[in-house]
Design a protein around this motif. Structure first.
Motif, PDB file in Angstrom:
ATOM      1  N   VAL A  67    -136.639  90.479  41.802  1.00 44.72           N
ATOM      2  CA  VAL A  67    -135.704  91.370  41.204  1.00 44.72           C
ATOM      3  C   VAL A  67    -134.878  92.030  42.370  1.00 44.72           C
ATOM      4  N   LEU A  68    -135.506  92.546  43.443  1.00 45.57           N
ATOM      5  CA  LEU A  68    -134.512  92.876  44.330  1.00 45.57           C
ATOM      6  C   LEU A  68    -133.598  92.102  45.029  1.00 45.57           C
ATOM      7  N   GLY A  69    -134.166  90.811  45.028  1.00 47.21           N
ATOM      8  CA  GLY A  69    -133.144  89.662  45.668  1.00 47.21           C
ATOM      9  C   GLY A  69    -131.879  89.452  44.769  1.00 47.21           C
ATOM     10  N   VAL A  70    -131.861  90.141  43.658  1.00 47.56           N
ATOM     11  CA  VAL A  70    -130.677  89.994  43.007  1.00 47.56           C
ATOM     12  C   VAL A  70    -129.517  90.729  43.522  1.00 47.56           C
ATOM     13  N   VAL A  71    -130.052  91.898  43.996  1.00 50.06           N
ATOM     14  CA  VAL A  71    -129.222  93.256  44.678  1.00 50.06           C
ATOM     15  C   VAL A  71    -128.807  92.381  45.943  1.00 50.06           C
ATOM     16  N   GLY A  72    -129.894  91.919  46.755  1.00 49.51           N
ATOM     17  CA  GLY A  72    -129.596  91.453  47.923  1.00 49.51           C
ATOM     18  C   GLY A  72    -128.464  90.279  48.126  1.00 49.51           C
ATOM     19  N   LYS A  73    -128.496  89.423  47.249  1.00 45.01           N
ATOM     20  CA  LYS A  73    -127.770  88.454  47.102  1.00 45.01           C
ATOM     21  C   LYS A  73    -126.282  88.922  46.616  1.00 45.01           C
ATOM     22  N   LEU A  74    -126.230  89.840  45.784  1.00 50.44           N
ATOM     23  CA  LEU A  74    -125.133  90.524  45.603  1.00 50.44           C
ATOM     24  C   LEU A  74    -124.138  89.355  44.645  1.00 50.44           C
ATOM     25  N   GLY A  75    -124.919  88.419  44.046  1.00 48.97           N
ATOM     26  CA  GLY A  75    -123.920  87.401  43.444  1.00 48.97           C
ATOM     27  C   GLY A  75    -123.401  86.397  44.204  1.00 48.97           C
ATOM     28  N   PHE A  76    -123.425  86.365  45.416  1.00 53.63           N
ATOM     29  CA  PHE A  76    -122.837  85.513  46.299  1.00 53.63           C
ATOM     30  C   PHE A  76    -123.621  84.083  46.402  1.00 53.63           C
ATOM     31  N   ASP A  77    -124.708  84.048  45.735  1.00 56.13           N
ATOM     32  CA  ASP A  77    -125.282  82.828  45.348  1.00 56.13           C
ATOM     33  C   ASP A  77    -124.501  82.046  44.409  1.00 56.13           C
ATOM     34  N   VAL A 152    -129.215  81.634  49.206  1.00 55.08           N
ATOM     35  CA  VAL A 152    -127.628  81.799  49.314  1.00 55.08           C
ATOM     36  C   VAL A 152    -127.180  80.454  49.945  1.00 55.08           C
ATOM     37  N   GLN A 153    -127.951  80.058  50.995  1.00 53.91           N
ATOM     38  CA  GLN A 153    -127.935  78.792  51.905  1.00 53.91           C
ATOM     39  C   GLN A 153    -128.063  77.542  50.913  1.00 53.91           C
ATOM     40  N   GLN A 154    -129.025  77.516  50.036  1.00 54.92           N
ATOM     41  CA  GLN A 154    -129.316  76.623  49.163  1.00 54.92           C
ATOM     42  C   GLN A 154    -127.954  76.491  48.166  1.00 54.92           C
ATOM     43  N   SER A 155    -127.267  77.319  47.637  1.00 56.98           N
ATOM     44  CA  SER A 155    -126.042  77.482  46.934  1.00 56.98           C
ATOM     45  C   SER A 155    -124.948  76.803  47.628  1.00 56.98           C
ATOM     46  N   ARG A 156    -124.951  77.224  48.818  1.00 57.06           N
ATOM     47  CA  ARG A 156    -123.758  76.688  49.670  1.00 57.06           C
ATOM     48  C   ARG A 156    -123.870  75.098  49.938  1.00 57.06           C
ATOM     49  N   LEU A 157    -125.166  74.570  50.064  1.00 54.60           N
ATOM     50  CA  LEU A 157    -125.396  73.308  50.358  1.00 54.60           C
ATOM     51  C   LEU A 157    -125.011  72.473  49.076  1.00 54.60           C
ATOM     52  N   TRP A 237    -113.267  88.154  46.670  1.00 53.81           N
ATOM     53  CA  TRP A 237    -114.614  87.513  46.692  1.00 53.81           C
ATOM     54  C   TRP A 237    -115.419  88.498  46.233  1.00 53.81           C
ATOM     55  N   PHE A 238    -115.460  89.816  46.572  1.00 48.55           N
ATOM     56  CA  PHE A 238    -116.363  90.947  46.305  1.00 48.55           C
ATOM     57  C   PHE A 238    -116.295  91.123  44.763  1.00 48.55           C
ATOM     58  N   ARG A 239    -115.121  91.136  44.140  1.00 49.32           N
ATOM     59  CA  ARG A 239    -115.031  91.319  42.786  1.00 49.32           C
ATOM     60  C   ARG A 239    -115.617  90.038  41.938  1.00 49.32           C
ATOM     61  N   ALA A 240    -115.576  88.848  42.348  1.00 44.96           N
ATOM     62  CA  ALA A 240    -116.094  87.864  41.571  1.00 44.96           C
ATOM     63  C   ALA A 240    -117.706  87.929  41.908  1.00 44.96           C
ATOM     64  N   ALA A 241    -118.127  88.301  43.235  1.00 40.47           N
ATOM     65  CA  ALA A 241    -119.495  88.271  43.286  1.00 40.47           C
ATOM     66  C   ALA A 241    -120.362  89.383  42.494  1.00 40.47           C
ATOM     67  N   LEU A 242    -119.421  90.575  42.630  1.00 42.28           N
ATOM     68  CA  LEU A 242    -119.873  91.671  41.775  1.00 42.28           C
ATOM     69  C   LEU A 242    -120.259  91.361  40.367  1.00 42.28           C
ATOM     70  N   ALA A 243    -119.170  90.479  39.710  1.00 39.22           N
ATOM     71  CA  ALA A 243    -119.461  90.061  38.394  1.00 39.22           C
ATOM     72  C   ALA A 243    -120.465  89.247  38.286  1.00 39.22           C
ATOM     73  N   VAL A 245    -123.251  89.044  40.212  1.00 37.64           N
ATOM     74  CA  VAL A 245    -124.369  89.599  40.154  1.00 37.64           C
ATOM     75  C   VAL A 245    -124.990  90.508  38.961  1.00 37.64           C
ATOM     76  N   LEU A 246    -123.871  90.974  38.118  1.00 36.91           N
ATOM     77  CA  LEU A 246    -124.304  91.373  36.854  1.00 36.91           C
ATOM     78  C   LEU A 246    -124.693  90.211  35.967  1.00 36.91           C
ATOM     79  N   VAL A 247    -124.375  89.167  35.915  1.00 35.59           N
ATOM     80  CA  VAL A 247    -124.877  88.211  35.335  1.00 35.59           C
ATOM     81  C   VAL A 247    -126.249  87.769  35.614  1.00 35.59           C
ATOM     82  N   THR A 248    -126.238  87.705  37.234  1.00 33.00           N
ATOM     83  CA  THR A 248    -127.751  87.195  37.591  1.00 33.00           C
ATOM     84  C   THR A 248    -128.646  88.409  37.168  1.00 33.00           C
TER      85      THR A 248
END
Length: 454
Positions: A67-77, A152-157, A237-243, A245-248
């Motif tokens: 649950v807290l990992g969602v906050v930590g990733k902030l949607g950047f995954d 996040v590393q997994q998502s980048r690869l 990037w921040f706006r997109a990631a924030l959107a 993170v809401l989904v996630t």
């Protein structure tokens, strides 16, 4: 027949989107199947060695990390799949380098903060927890930043279409190291393990996998990224990631609220009963995740090019592959469910009704697997967030009302109801926004049902 086989082989080895999807999905399927098998054995060993209470404490702490990992990733995954795939395709190496640097800094800062908050809050409310659970939470707080970075590393690869490199560390290496570490600890201590020891083993396993994942990313990044001057579009990037993170985040609420309500109202034993049934039902998930892992960058690329017809074809192939295989696995799990539950211990066989409901829930997901992905990768993440927000609200309300009365079975029932609501809603939105049928229903029937709604 030989000519047909050769034609099929040449198509699979080609550079087309279908070939890319087939190869990527096959690789991901193999990795997921291997990882799922190892993880299943690991959970059996942990459940037997820890017992229902300690295993429930371990799972409860893992749930909070998730649950807290969602906050930590902030949607950047999720954002990484979109931006890294796009910048790599466009050869925008300055933007790619800038995005990687910026997202890493934000993730590191926020995930460490989330981990510290978990440790602090558990210390403040220590009177409510056993000493074992308290120590487990503290180790989980240290694990959270590492686990977040690994995802996040997994998502980048994946965005770079390196499916094997992207999934191997987290999907296979982590459960394998946990399994080996658990067995060694059991032999070393010559007594029953506890949740604190199990969480410590997981901490070491994730740290090793993260180091390997960083090395793999450095190896596959285009050399031009290292020599290009980073270009930053931080606000975008921040706006997109924030959107994202809401989904996630809403998705996570739907997935984890039941477990949290169970632990808070009925204790960790009920959490353990639900967790074991959930682990078995999740055997249906790995084919969906396998296909979606390669479908996501393809969707982002095809949408950017405006190739809607090709996008529909690829989505249709992916959906029906996922549903056909998932249905086959579901039948097997329904037949042998009690025997599988008994592997965790005789007391877990009472979870069979929970397992049946969760299997139905996973089949609903399989029928319309890429709907959320399609909205997120094509710029309609706002619609996805709204649907998930409504679904999360319904999920919370139903869990509060039903779970304390019916226990883990009620949690499973709420999960299935919520799954039906958000998958059905997103399937309709995907059609209206993209004119894409992303559900395992014959196109004619889907079209008639949509017209009927009008």
């Amino acid at each position: 027949m030989k000519a047909k086989i050769n034609l099929l082989r040449s198509r699979l080895m080609g550079e087309g989107n279908a070939a890319t999807l087939a190869r990527g999905a096959a690789s991901s399927f193999a990795i997921r199947m291997t990882g799922t098998g190892i993880n299943f054995i690991t959970q059996v060993v942990l459940a037997r060695l820890l017992g229902v209470g300690s295993y429930g404490s371990y799972i409860y702490a893992i749930t909070w990390i998730t649950v807290l990992g969602v906050v930590g990733k902030l949607g950047f995954d999720t954002a990484s799949v979109r931006f890294v795939a796009a910048y790599s395709t466009q050869q925008a190496y300055g933007l790619l380098g800038g995005y990687l640097r910026y997202s890493s800094q934000v993730i590191l800062l926020i995930s460490i903060g989330a981990g510290l908050c978990l440790g602090l809050v558990s210390w403040i409310f220590q009177a409510r927890y056993s000493l074992e659970l308290l120590h487990t939470f503290w180790i989980a707080g240290a694990l959270l930043p590492l686990s977040t970075a690994l995802e996040v590393q997994q998502s980048r690869l994946r965005a770079l279409k390196k499916i094997i490199q992207g999934q191997l560390p987290q999907e296979v290496l982590v459960p394998l190291l946990v399994l080996v570490g658990t067995v060694i600890a059991a032999v070393w201590f010559k007594s029953d393990l506890d949740a604190t020891t199990a969480m410590s083993i997981r901490l070491v396993a994730v740290a090793v996998a993260l180091g390997i994942s960083f090395y793999l990313l450095i190896q596959v990044l285009p050399k031009e990224v290292r020599v290009s001057q980073p270009i930053f579009k931080s606000n975008e990037w921040f706006r997109a990631a924030l959107a994202m993170v809401l989904v996630t985040g809403f998705n996570m609420v739907v997935a984890q609220t039941g477990t949290i309500v169970l632990g808070a109202t009925l204790g960790t034993k009920q959490v353990g009963m639900y967790a074991v049934a959930s682990k078995i039902a999740e055997l249906l998930v790995f084919i969906l995740v396998a296909v979606n892992s390669i479908l996501a960058p393809l969707v982002a690329s095809l949408h950017a090019k405006g190739e809607r017809t090709e996008l529909q074809r690829i989505v249709r192939i992916g959906v029906w592959i996922v549903f056909a295989i998932s249905l086959s696995i579901a039948v097997i799990l329904l037949i042998f469910g009690r025997q599988l539950l008994s592997l965790f211990g005789a007391e877990f066989t009472a979870s069979y009704p929970i397992l049946v409901v969760l299997i139905v829930s996973q089949l609903i997901n399989a029928m319309s697997g890429p709907v959320s992905l399609l909205l997120n990768m094509t710029g309609y993440h706002g619609d996805s967030a709204k649907i998930l927000a409504i679904s999360a609200t319904i999920n919370i309300g139903l869990n509060i009302a039903i779970t304390p009365i019916y226990g883990a079975f009620g949690t499973a029932l709420v999960t299935a109801i919520t799954s039906l609501i958000w998958n059905g809603s997103m399937s309709i939105i995907v059609w209206y926004r993209l004119k894409i049928i992303a559900v395992a229903i014959p196109e004619r029937i889907f079209a008639i049902s949509i017209k009927g709604d009008n």
